[in-house]
Design an enzyme around this catalytic site. Structure first.
Site, short mmCIF file in Angstrom:
data_model
loop_
_atom_site.label_atom_id
_atom_site.label_comp_id
_atom_site.label_asym_id
_atom_site.label_seq_id
_atom_site.Cartn_x
_atom_site.Cartn_y
_atom_site.Cartn_z
N ASP A 101 -17.94 -14.31 -20.53
CA ASP A 101 -18.60 -14.26 -19.24
C ASP A 101 -20.07 -14.67 -19.35
OD1 ASP A 101 -16.17 -13.24 -18.43
OD2 ASP A 101 -16.85 -11.17 -18.48
N GLU A 141 3.87 -11.21 -5.97
CA GLU A 141 2.71 -11.40 -6.85
C GLU A 141 2.97 -10.99 -8.29
OE1 GLU A 141 1.97 -7.31 -4.89
OE2 GLU A 141 3.01 -9.18 -4.47
N LYS A 163 -11.14 -13.48 -14.61
CA LYS A 163 -11.36 -13.78 -16.02
C LYS A 163 -10.64 -15.06 -16.45
CE LYS A 163 -12.87 -11.36 -19.01
NZ LYS A 163 -14.20 -11.25 -19.66
N GLY A 170 0.83 -1.20 0.00
CA GLY A 170 0.00 0.00 0.00
C GLY A 170 0.86 1.24 0.00
N CYS A 183 5.41 -6.03 1.53
CA CYS A 183 5.75 -4.60 1.44
C CYS A 183 5.14 -3.84 2.62
CB CYS A 183 5.31 -4.05 0.08
SG CYS A 183 6.08 -2.46 -0.32
N TYR A 184 4.12 -3.00 2.38
CA TYR A 184 3.47 -2.32 3.51
C TYR A 184 2.98 -3.33 4.53
CZ TYR A 184 0.27 0.71 6.12
OH TYR A 184 -0.37 1.41 7.12
N HIS A 195 7.65 -7.77 -3.84
CA HIS A 195 6.31 -8.15 -4.28
C HIS A 195 6.35 -9.51 -4.99
CE1 HIS A 195 4.04 -4.41 -3.45
NE2 HIS A 195 5.25 -3.87 -3.51
#
Length: 521
Positions: free
Chosen positions: A235, A179, A377, A63, A90-91, A177
């Site tokens: 979708d 991710e 998705k 963040g 991180c944060y 990070h």
């Protein structure tokens, strides 16, 4: 009647608390990719809402705040009191240190971009970094003093504490990070946290989702009748296929051909549903209505408003002819729920509101069936493949709701739509032939509201310009233009200029997002 059952009733769950990072959704996607179910909540979501999921562990996102500033987001007491494993990113790492008695300070030098870390203490969680030490950093603060019980697990040139851990309490923090794709070992680190530290079983699979969702729809609907608006996108198609598997002919799909789709798509939708899937389908050709409503309109926002409003009117008219309808099925996805601050996500900050069928549920007073509301998705595509849907439907690239109305820049006419459809078809054909439709995430042609001078057949021409837009992206929040082979670009230009009447120039868009958006309008 009962709501559709939550996946947390069937699967071990990781909870991600969002502290405002631009990549928080990527954490959830990485966890889901290793077949572990997770949900994302704003950090200040009430404890009872989060703990109702019976989480096996917590991940604290990054963040933009500094933990030592007044009013900075905090670590809710229930997280530590739960005694579940925690991974701070991180944060999130700084927050964990701050909450447990450590000290966080501004770093002497901001660390942003790729760097290499060195393991300081052996731990199974971070072992993948031994072979792939590159990570992605993005921080201006750092942990200066660790809380009691923690050890340094890794360091980098600008972060003496690039990772820390207390294995006894199963508490871990990483300054980088994991991710993002720029941390090659990041996915494996997140998998190890979810499975080895938290003990989650990898049961979140397309097959399990289909079985559970179909059973849940049957329970929710009873003997009710269901309506589904089809756009032709993955979708709505997957939504309809799941509902049809659950209730059969008590589902009626309505497909409105606006005249604003790409070449062959209306026919493909009808073939897929009537011939291949055997679903009840009402196909309505409203091309003339939409073109009449758009006549002379050039403002993109006005185009969007007109197309959305006209769709509602046509859908309502056709729905009234169906007779009894109790439920409306929508293709709402998990990012829609997160960004719209849905009612079942109290405390979430609304980013934008998604209206998958233009506000129809409120107007028509139908109860909603949203079988995809927990999926990203890429998970929808995996479910579509498991359902046996045609690849052309499953891997259809994202398409704007107003369709080609916002890719024909300027006035929308049938002639200009046909010109754009022809150019776009050539682009899709050649990218498919080159094997690039799956490796480029969005590719389309745009018809520009300008004319250029050319020479064709020894004569002067003064015709329209086509722009080609092909991008690569992980999450559509940022995107980069695809570095297509020059020979392929030459082929595309040659074919479009020679085969599409009214076009004498082709340009290639080499702008990233940001500063540009992916679409032109």
């Amino acid at each position: 009647m009962a709501e559709l059952r939550s996946p947390t009733e069937f699967h071990d769950t990781i909870v991600i608390l969002d502290y405002g990072s631009q990549t928080t959704q990527l954490i959830a996607r990485r966890i889901r990719e290793v077949q572990i179910y997770c949900e994302l909540f704003p950090w200040d979501t009430p404890a009872e809402r989060v703990m109702a999921l019976r989480p096996r562990g917590f991940i604290l996102s990054g963040g933009p705040a500094s933990v030592y500033e007044p009013g900075a987001p905090t670590l809710p007491a229930y997280v530590l009191e739960s005694r579940r494993p925690i991974l701070g990113i991180c944060y999130g790492m700084q927050l964990l240190a701050h909450a447990l008695g450590g000290r966080v300070t501004p770093a002497p030098q901001r660390e942003y971009g790729p760097t290499r870390v060195e393991l300081s203490h052996p731990t199974p969680l971070l072992a993948p970094l031994a072979d792939q030490p590159q990570v992605w950093m993005s921080h201006g603060d750092r942990v200066e003093v660790m809380p009691p019980g923690f050890a340094v697990l890794a360091c980098s040139p600008n972060s003496p504490i690039a990772a820390m851990g207390d294995p006894q309490r199963l508490l871990y923090g990483v300054q980088f990070h994991p991710e993002v794709v720029h941390t090659p070992a990041g996915g494996e680190i997140l998998r190890r946290f979810a499975t080895e530290i938290c003990g989650c079983a990898p049961t979140w699979t397309p097959a399990a989702f289909i079985e559970e969702t179909v059973a849940s729809i049957r329970c929710r609907v009873g003997d009710g009748m269901i309506l589904c608006a089809l756009s032709g996108g993955v979708d709505s198609v997957v939504t309809a296929a799941l509902v049809h598997r659950a209730v059969g002919d008590r589902l009626t799909c309505i497909f409105v051909n606006t005249g604003l789709m790409r070449r062959g798509e209306p026919e493909q939708v009808v073939r897929t549903f009537r011939d291949q899937l055997g679903m009840p389908l009402i196909a309505v050709d409203a091309t003339e209505e939409f073109l009449a409503a758009l006549e002379g309109v050039t403002d993109p926002e006005e185009k969007r408003r007109i197309v959305g409003e006209k769709f509602i009117r046509v859908f309502e008219r056709e729905a009234a002819r169906v007779g009894r309808v109790d439920f409306l099925a929508q293709g709402t996805l998990y990012p829609d729920v997160i960004e719209s601050a849905a009612p079942d996500r109290p405390g979430a900050r609304r980013i934008k509101t998604h209206h998958n069928v233009g506000g129809l549920p409120e107007r028509m007073q139908l109860r909603l069936i949203e079988p995809l509301r927990y999926l990203f998705k890429d998970e929808v595509r995996a479910v579509g493949e498991a359902l046996g849907l045609p690849p052309g439907v499953v891997w259809r690239q994202p398409f704007p709701g107003p369709g080609l109305a916002v890719r024909v820049v300027g006035a929308v006419t049938w002639e200009r739509l046909e010109r754009l459809r022809a150019a776009d078809a050539i682009l899709q054909e050649e990218l498919g032939r080159a094997g690039l439709l799956r490796t480029t995430q969005q590719a389309f042609a745009v018809l520009l509201p300008v004319r250029s001078v050319g020479v064709m057949g020894d004569s002067r021409s003064y015709e329209e310009v086509v722009a080609l837009r092909v991008v690569t992206t992980e999450d559509f929040m940022t995107a980069d233009w695809a570095r297509l082979d020059p020979d392929l670009l030459a082929l595309l230009s040659h074919r479009i200029v020679n085969e599409v009447a009214g076009v004498n120039r082709v340009v290639y868009d080499i702008t990233s997002k940001p500063p540009a958006t992916i679409e032109w309008e």
